[in-house]
Design an enzyme around this catalytic site. Structure first.
Site, PDB file in Angstrom:
ATOM      1  N   LYS A  51      -5.630 -12.921   8.325  1.00 26.28           N
ATOM      2  CA  LYS A  51      -5.085 -12.796   7.138  1.00 26.28           C
ATOM      3  C   LYS A  51      -3.510 -12.207   7.304  1.00 26.28           C
ATOM      4  CE  LYS A  51      -3.474 -11.415   2.975  1.00 26.28           C
ATOM      5  NZ  LYS A  51      -2.436 -10.416   3.154  1.00 26.28           N
ATOM      6  N   GLY A 108      -5.008  -0.771   6.838  1.00 21.97           N
ATOM      7  CA  GLY A 108      -4.223  -0.821   5.622  1.00 21.97           C
ATOM      8  C   GLY A 108      -4.551   0.360   4.690  1.00 21.97           C
ATOM      9  N   SER A 109      -4.277   0.214   3.341  1.00 23.20           N
ATOM     10  CA  SER A 109      -4.538   1.264   2.254  1.00 23.20           C
ATOM     11  C   SER A 109      -5.976   1.576   2.185  1.00 23.20           C
ATOM     12  CB  SER A 109      -3.695   0.920   1.368  1.00 23.20           C
ATOM     13  OG  SER A 109      -4.178  -0.297   0.660  1.00 23.20           O
ATOM     14  N   GLY A 115      -6.621  -0.943  -0.880  1.00 27.40           N
ATOM     15  CA  GLY A 115      -7.019  -2.567  -0.513  1.00 27.40           C
ATOM     16  C   GLY A 115      -8.278  -2.550   0.407  1.00 27.40           C
ATOM     17  N   GLY A 116      -8.337  -1.798   1.269  1.00 30.44           N
ATOM     18  CA  GLY A 116      -9.513  -1.853   2.183  1.00 30.44           C
ATOM     19  C   GLY A 116     -10.843  -1.291   1.505  1.00 30.44           C
ATOM     20  N   GLU A 162      -9.746   0.404   8.663  1.00 32.41           N
ATOM     21  CA  GLU A 162      -9.182   1.673   8.992  1.00 32.41           C
ATOM     22  C   GLU A 162      -8.384   1.895   7.572  1.00 32.41           C
ATOM     23  OE1 GLU A 162      -5.175   3.206  11.310  1.00 32.41           O
ATOM     24  OE2 GLU A 162      -6.715   2.121  12.616  1.00 32.41           O
ATOM     25  N   CYS A 202      -0.241   5.389  11.579  1.00 33.16           N
ATOM     26  CA  CYS A 202      -1.514   5.866  11.120  1.00 33.16           C
ATOM     27  C   CYS A 202      -1.692   7.214  11.299  1.00 33.16           C
ATOM     28  CB  CYS A 202      -2.561   4.899  11.142  1.00 33.16           C
ATOM     29  SG  CYS A 202      -2.789   4.176  12.940  1.00 33.16           S
ATOM     30  N   GLU A 209      -2.921  11.049   1.874  1.00 31.32           N
ATOM     31  CA  GLU A 209      -1.731  10.795   2.669  1.00 31.32           C
ATOM     32  C   GLU A 209      -0.565  10.234   1.839  1.00 31.32           C
ATOM     33  OE1 GLU A 209      -1.042   7.349   6.246  1.00 31.32           O
ATOM     34  OE2 GLU A 209      -2.786   7.296   4.750  1.00 31.32           O
TER      35      GLU A 209
END
Length: 509
Positions: A166, A221-222, A225-226, A245, A282, A375
């Protein structure tokens, strides 16, 4: 799903550059997954897939100038950084090819029958097989190393798993170019183009994780979203492994003795680490425990000077810029949070680096200051001033899981004097990689590397960097009492493939 256009956007101006593709429909996602599923057999031969991985690296390297130019146009990360990242990506592909050739990742174990054991041991032969189609969700901040040809894709292909990626909306044109390179390399080795699928669009990402032929997924990603994708993977009729992650604060502890010994060097090093890549790594150190008193003041003076000299930079997209500015404003709005160098908006499209300070006592109990334990993506860090070890321990005890945790010790502490070992023990439960007298930015691609950590850093205990990342896409199978003639070549007594294995308790190489 509506087939909306996918545009390449210049982050330096916020303007659309070109239409790259259209968002994939549910039918197109299904077609990509089915094509990948059909390509599994072409990856069965380890020599073929090792050659494919090396060929992909060679072709990416040959297209370096064109790829770096395209990546810079969409990410503004700069040719120097992107050239290095592409080299890392090519190295990673070749490293996985070596792992495939060696074959130890198959974890072959053979036990012959033993009637004298209690209970008796039958003939047992165990190894690992590929899971199937892997869905890979690209990251924004590493358009090569964590994207179409990045670590998730390389390790999955090495395991014998076709991939459907994606694409990240921040670099769609680059994603198409890299996918084309990999498909060309695949064709050179008789592998169907469907072995590497590419889809665009938010809805396509949801369709992908739900597809019944997708066997596992990798995400960078975030947290938001994750976690949504992780929950979707678990909610399927047949749940699948989701290696995500999601986010990391990457705490740093600076002892009073270390600050007294080299405050200026630590301050300068911290500035370089937290502003590297405009704070979009990250593993950026986002929370730093520094002592109160004169040594800590010297450290902050050094940090102030170095951060003040850092030029404003462009974030990967304007949404990230808006979130960064809003996040900084929310944090600086808390009472008693000071900003010696105020981060925030630079020009119309840039942001400036800075840092915040707060007393440790504000973070030792739940409350509004918990925001500082989240974060903030971009060039900002929070300096927590502690008065004693008890305060520092209290703050550490409240931290979520992280990719990294770092301690800066004095020479005596590093030699075993003082609390150095105790601090390492306190940091170990918090992170997957614990550093001493270094900085977490920079993740070496090496066999011993671990890039992962307790939730929310990652959703599993595995790594996404280094050779053992291949283990995410494999599952063990044991055969009991199977006649030799029916066994896979990997499990036969005469070891026709010359694999490392454990044979009746003896490790054979």
């Amino acid at each position: 799903m509506a087939a909306a256009p996918v545009w390449s956007v210049d982050p330096r101006t916020g303007k659309q550059r070109e239409q790259v593709a259209v968002e994939a429909t549910a039918q197109e996602v299904d077609a990509a997954v089915r094509a990948a599923h059909e390509a599994r057999g072409a990856l069965a031969d380890r020599s073929v897939r090792a050659a494919f991985l090396r060929g992909a690296a060679d072709r990416l390297q040959a297209a370096k100038d064109h790829l770096v130019e395209a990546a810079d146009a969409e990410t503004a990360l700069g040719p120097v950084r992107l050239t290095g990242e592409l080299a890392r990506t090519c190295y990673q592909l070749r490293a996985f090819a070596d792992i495939v050739d060696e074959g130890a990742f198959l974890d072959v174990v053979i036990n012959h029958p033993d009637d004298t054991a209690t209970p008796p041991i039958p003939d047992l032969r165990r190894y690992k097989v590929s899971l199937g189609v892997v869905a890979v969700y690209s990251a924004s901040n590493f358009p090569f190393a964590f994207s179409v040809a990045g670590g998730d894709t390389a390790s999955a292909l090495a395991a014998g798993c076709p991939v459907v990626v994606k694409a990240h909306p921040d670099h769609p044109a680059l994603s198409e170019l890299v996918a084309k390179v990999l498909r060309t390399a695949a064709a050179e080795h008789g592998i169907p183009a469907g072995v590497l699928g590419l889809v665009h669009g938010f809805d396509a990402g949801i369709e992908l994780i739900r597809h019944p032929l997708v066997a596992a997924a990798g995400f960078t990603g975030s947290v938001r979203g994750g976690r949504a994708l992780f929950d979707a993977a678990a909610a399927r009729p047949v749940p699948i492994p989701f290696h995500g992650e999601l986010g990391s604060l990457n705490p740093v502890v600076i002892t009073e003795a270390a600050a007294a010994e080299r405050a200026e060097a630590i301050g300068t090093g911290l500035a370089g680490s937290m502003t590297m890549g405009v704070g979009q790594f990250c593993v950026k150190p986002g929370l730093v425990l520094a002592p109160s008193g004169a040594a800590g003041d010297r450290l902050l003076k050094s940090l102030t000077d170095a951060v003040s000299d850092t030029e404003a930079g462009v974030l990967l997209d304007h949404r990230m810029r808006d979130n960064f500015i809003a996040g900084v404003a929310e944090r600086t709005g808390l009472p008693d949070v000071e900003s010696p160098v105020t981060p925030g908006a630079g020009g119309d499209h840039t942001v400036s680096a800075g840092f915040l300070t707060v007393a440790a006592e504000k973070l030792t109990a739940e409350g509004a200051y918990d925001l500082l334990l989240e974060e903030c993506f971009g060039p900002v860090t929070v300096i927590v001033r502690y008065d004693d070890d008890t305060q520092a321990q209290a703050v550490l005890s409240r931290l979520p899981g992280n990719l990294t945790a770092t301690v800066h010790l004095s020479a005596e502490e590093a030699a075993g004097e003082g609390r150095g070992a105790e601090i390492l023990a306190e940091l170990t439960p918090l992170a997957g990689r614990v550093l001493v007298n270094g900085w977490p930015t920079g993740v070496a691609v090496a066999p011993a590397q671990h890039h992962g950590g307790p939730y929310p850093a990652t959703t599993s205990t595995s790594t996404s960097v280094g050779g053992t990342a291949i283990e995410r896409w494999l599952r063990p199978v044991a055969y009991q009492g199977a006649p030799e003639a029916l066994l896979p070549a990997e499990l036969r007594d005469d070891n026709p493939l010359g694999l490392p294995r454990r044979f009746n308790g003896t490790l054979e190489r």
